[in-house]
Design an enzyme around this catalytic site. Structure first.
Site, short mmCIF file in Angstrom:
data_model
loop_
_atom_site.label_atom_id
_atom_site.label_comp_id
_atom_site.label_asym_id
_atom_site.label_seq_id
_atom_site.Cartn_x
_atom_site.Cartn_y
_atom_site.Cartn_z
N HIS A 177 -19.50 7.34 -6.90
CA HIS A 177 -18.95 6.05 -7.32
C HIS A 177 -19.10 5.91 -8.83
CE1 HIS A 177 -19.43 4.06 -3.08
NE2 HIS A 177 -18.75 5.19 -3.06
N GLU A 190 -20.84 3.94 -10.82
CA GLU A 190 -22.18 3.84 -11.40
C GLU A 190 -22.83 5.21 -11.54
OE1 GLU A 190 -21.59 0.17 -8.71
OE2 GLU A 190 -20.91 2.25 -8.84
N CYS A 208 -22.72 -1.04 -4.51
CA CYS A 208 -22.93 -0.99 -3.06
C CYS A 208 -24.41 -0.86 -2.73
CB CYS A 208 -22.14 0.16 -2.44
SG CYS A 208 -22.63 1.81 -2.99
N THR A 262 22.02 -4.67 -2.87
CA THR A 262 21.25 -3.44 -3.00
C THR A 262 22.12 -2.19 -2.88
OG1 THR A 262 20.75 -3.40 -0.63
CG2 THR A 262 19.20 -4.56 -2.08
N ALA A 263 23.39 -2.39 -2.52
CA ALA A 263 24.33 -1.28 -2.41
C ALA A 263 25.74 -1.86 -2.33
CB ALA A 263 24.05 -0.42 -1.19
N SER A 281 24.43 3.35 -3.68
CA SER A 281 23.39 2.57 -4.35
C SER A 281 22.73 3.32 -5.50
CB SER A 281 22.32 2.15 -3.33
OG SER A 281 21.67 3.29 -2.79
N THR A 327 16.98 3.70 6.64
CA THR A 327 16.94 4.19 5.25
C THR A 327 16.89 5.71 5.22
OG1 THR A 327 15.87 2.17 4.49
CG2 THR A 327 15.63 4.12 3.10
N GLU A 358 9.79 0.24 0.99
CA GLU A 358 11.13 0.49 0.44
C GLU A 358 12.04 0.73 1.63
OE1 GLU A 358 11.62 3.18 -2.81
OE2 GLU A 358 9.66 2.69 -3.70
#
Length: 374
Positions: free
Chosen positions: A56, A58, A84, A172-173, A179, A207, A302
């Site tokens: 981590h 630290e 932690c 979008t298209a 697109s 998509t 997306e």
């Protein structure tokens, strides 16, 4: 080694270091640590969280100080998240700071993880270390960097960000599906930087069939590619899709998968998971519960208009990331197949968070009222 002067604002420097954990530390939070001498004049050590199971922030800072021959006795550590106090894959950072002889620790914000949540600060104070909290602005900056981690710990759901590239009239298209590209190269490069933040990149089979994307992070250095998740109720994803060209892990989530198709897609390297919903589609609550179980902090969506609408109507979307291009497309495909609504009260409301220009386009960041860190 020559002495290093302390940064003017150690906590701000620690927050900058924490950015280095993006794309590296998942599912752990992005944390930075700066250790300065008792008089605040010298930088003794610095570091950020490494990959899960590794050191981590630290410990990285303490190692840096040790490598440079610096003593941390009586020093001050500036940490962007409460150290932690539990044994996970690594020992407690609190114990490391106590053993190093620090006199003071400044913490930007408490850790929302129920197994820490104040216990780290309490352990440091019990060991005689002075613990101070940073400013509200520093706390907000640390929460913002770890917005998904805070969401998973406090709400038991990931932070869901929906990315959309659209024209001024919300298309979008074109009507024929074309697109590429509505937005400019700078916006597309910036979009990959947001992908890099995510634990999961989420899309739908529509998509995949229409655009045949790889759906991975490109153009930005990243240690671990996000998990790609495709909601594919009937397993329509072709075995020859470009998804299989990328090295990133791939999860196909079906509602009622055909065993033969599932076997074929598994042979191509995909994981196939069945989460049937009452409507014959993927069960979204079950999906997000599964993603939380896997340690998912941020989900980057997306997708097409239908899946966007399902996520919006279900109240799953916390944030909209919209790239708005300075053009009008006329008749074409919308960003979400919502409604039709009968009154304005039925509209999905979001609050402005940021507006920036990226190349020739605008980047709009909006958040759903009532979501975390709004």
């Amino acid at each position: 080694m020559p002495a290093r002067p302390a940064p003017p604002d150690p906590m701000q420097h620690a927050l900058s270091l924490a950015e280095g954990a993006v794309g590296l530390s998942e599912p752990n939070p992005r944390v930075g640590c700066v250790i300065v001498s008792a008089d605040g004049a010298r930088l003794l050590g610095q570091g950020h969280t490494q990959a899960a199971g590794s050191a981590h922030a630290e410990v990285m800072a303490l190692r840096d100080a040790q490598a440079r021959g610096e003593s941390t006795q009586g020093a001050t550590a500036h940490v962007t998240l409460e150290p932690c106090s539990h044994h996970g894959r690594t020992p407690p950072c609190c114990d490391a700071l106590v053993a190093a002889g620090l006199a003071r620790v400044v913490v930007a914000v408490g850790d929302p993880n129920p197994v820490v949540n104040g216990a780290g600060i309490a352990r440091l104070r019990a060991a005689g270390i002075l613990v101070e909290m940073g400013s509200p602005l520093q706390a907000a900056a640390s929460r913002e960097l770890n917005i998904g981690f805070f969401s998973r710990m406090q709400r038991q759901r990931p932070w869901v960000r929906m990315k959309i590239a659209a024209s001024l009239d919300g298309r979008t298209a074109l009507d024929n599906g074309a697109s590429q590209w509505i937005t400019g190269e700078a916006a597309r490069h910036d979009g990959h930087a947001w992908r890099r933040r995510a634990s999961v990149l989420l899309t739908g089979s529509g998509t995949v069939l229409a655009d045949n994307p790889r759906l991975d992070v490109r153009g930005h250095a990243i240690a671990h590619q996000p998990l790609r998740v495709v909601l594919d109720s009937a397993l329509a994803t072709p075995p020859g899709a470009r998804l299989f060209e990328a090295s990133a892990p791939l999860l196909l989530v079906a509602a009622d998968p055909d065993d033969g198709r599932a076997q074929t897609l598994r042979a191509r390297g995909a994981e196939v998971l069945s989460l049937p919903g009452a409507d014959g589609r993927v069960d979204l609550p079950a999906l997000f519960a599964e993603l939380v179980r896997r340690g998912t902090n941020e989900v980057h969506v997306e997708a097409g208009a239908r899946l966007n609408a399902a996520l919006l109507e279900g109240g799953w979307v916390d944030e909209l990331l919209v790239y708005l291009a300075p053009l009008l497309l006329g008749a074409g495909r919308g960003l979400a197949a919502l409604g039709p609504y009968q009154t304005l009260d039925q509209a999905r409301h979001f609050a402005w968070h940021r507006v920036d220009r990226v190349g020739e386009d605008l980047r709009l960041l909006l958040r759903r009222p009532g979501s975390a860190a709004t």
